[in-house]
Design a protein around this motif. Structure first.
Motif, mmCIF file in Angstrom:
data_model
loop_
_atom_site.group_PDB
_atom_site.id
_atom_site.type_symbol
_atom_site.label_atom_id
_atom_site.label_comp_id
_atom_site.label_asym_id
_atom_site.label_seq_id
_atom_site.Cartn_x
_atom_site.Cartn_y
_atom_site.Cartn_z
ATOM 1 N N LYS A 246 0.794 -1.394 0.037
ATOM 2 C CA LYS A 246 0.062 0.107 0.153
ATOM 3 C C LYS A 246 0.933 1.218 0.038
ATOM 4 C CE LYS A 246 -4.064 -2.211 1.894
ATOM 5 N NZ LYS A 246 -5.208 -1.694 2.730
ATOM 6 N N GLU B 258 -1.559 4.937 2.902
ATOM 7 C CA GLU B 258 -2.436 5.022 3.721
ATOM 8 C C GLU B 258 -2.443 4.134 5.179
ATOM 9 O OE1 GLU B 258 -7.283 5.171 3.904
ATOM 10 O OE2 GLU B 258 -6.322 4.496 1.887
ATOM 11 N N ARG B 259 -2.615 4.954 6.257
ATOM 12 C CA ARG B 259 -2.580 4.084 7.270
ATOM 13 C C ARG B 259 -3.824 3.877 7.992
ATOM 14 N NH1 ARG B 259 1.658 5.419 12.155
ATOM 15 N NH2 ARG B 259 0.526 7.225 12.339
ATOM 16 N N SER B 260 -4.323 2.720 7.967
ATOM 17 C CA SER B 260 -5.740 2.519 8.439
ATOM 18 C C SER B 260 -5.689 2.437 10.025
ATOM 19 C CB SER B 260 -6.075 1.151 8.054
ATOM 20 O OG SER B 260 -5.148 -0.082 8.727
ATOM 21 N N THR C 173 -6.711 1.935 13.816
ATOM 22 C CA THR C 173 -6.852 0.685 14.748
ATOM 23 C C THR C 173 -7.572 0.898 15.824
ATOM 24 O OG1 THR C 173 -4.600 1.285 15.819
ATOM 25 C CG2 THR C 173 -4.575 -0.276 13.821
ATOM 26 N N HIS D 47 -3.883 8.511 11.513
ATOM 27 C CA HIS D 47 -4.670 7.509 10.443
ATOM 28 C C HIS D 47 -5.022 8.294 9.241
ATOM 29 C CE1 HIS D 47 -8.107 8.174 12.622
ATOM 30 N NE2 HIS D 47 -8.659 8.009 11.439
ATOM 31 N N ARG E 212 -4.814 9.108 4.606
ATOM 32 C CA ARG E 212 -3.777 9.079 3.577
ATOM 33 C C ARG E 212 -2.520 10.452 4.209
ATOM 34 N NH1 ARG E 212 -3.826 6.296 -0.329
ATOM 35 N NH2 ARG E 212 -2.447 7.760 -1.440
#
Length: 158
Positions: free
Chosen positions: A70, A85-87, A89, A113, A115
């Motif tokens: 990603k 992108e970091r989702s 949690t 979190h 983009r």
């Protein structure tokens, strides 16, 4: 000791600057402002280390917890762009309970979190055909080789 509130200051902008510095000291915001032309505000993601050798430019992006597939790395006209992108949690509900994930209460979330994108301007002598990128243990290492004609060489004296 204190200047009169009723007197008109000689320079309004000087007083505003003084007030800004005082508020920064009180609220601890002095460390949050970029201090130079290449500086960025703390919390900018991902954090970068950029250095160079005679043979290459080395970039280290500290981005733990990401899926390497990603991450996007692009080099266009001397500008290296890292994006992804970091989702978010969230804590999970205990196993075997009837609670749904929407019932989990989050008290604080300090990990950003969404983009992200960082751009780095590279020297003119880099070779866009010789770029390597590796992601391991949360660190993205990008090595951009310099052109052969830009390499230092020893000249024999006759």
């Amino acid at each position: 000791m204190y200047t009169s509130v009723l007197s008109f200051p000689a320079n309004v902008f000087t007083d505003f600057d003084w007030l800004r510095r005082e508020l920064n000291d009180v609220f601890g915001m002095a460390d949050r402002a970029p201090t130079g032309i290449r500086a960025v505000a703390p919390g900018t993601y991902p954090a970068l280390n950029v250095g160079q050798t005679p043979q290459s430019v080395e970039i280290y992006a500290f981005a733990p917890g990401l899926d390497a597939s990603k991450l996007d790395v692009n080099l266009d006209r001397g500008v290296l762009t890292i994006s992804g992108e970091r989702s978010p949690t969230l804590p999970e509900a205990p196993q075997g309970t009837a609670e749904a994930a929407d019932k989990v209460t989050v008290y604080t979330r300090e990990r950003t979190h969404g983009r992200f994108q960082r751009a780095i301007s590279l020297p003119d002598d880099v070779d866009p055909e010789r770029v390597q990128a590796h992601y391991r243990d949360g660190v993205l290492h990008i090595s951009v080789a310099r052109r052969e004609e830009a390499q230092p060489r020893r000249i024999a004296v006759q």
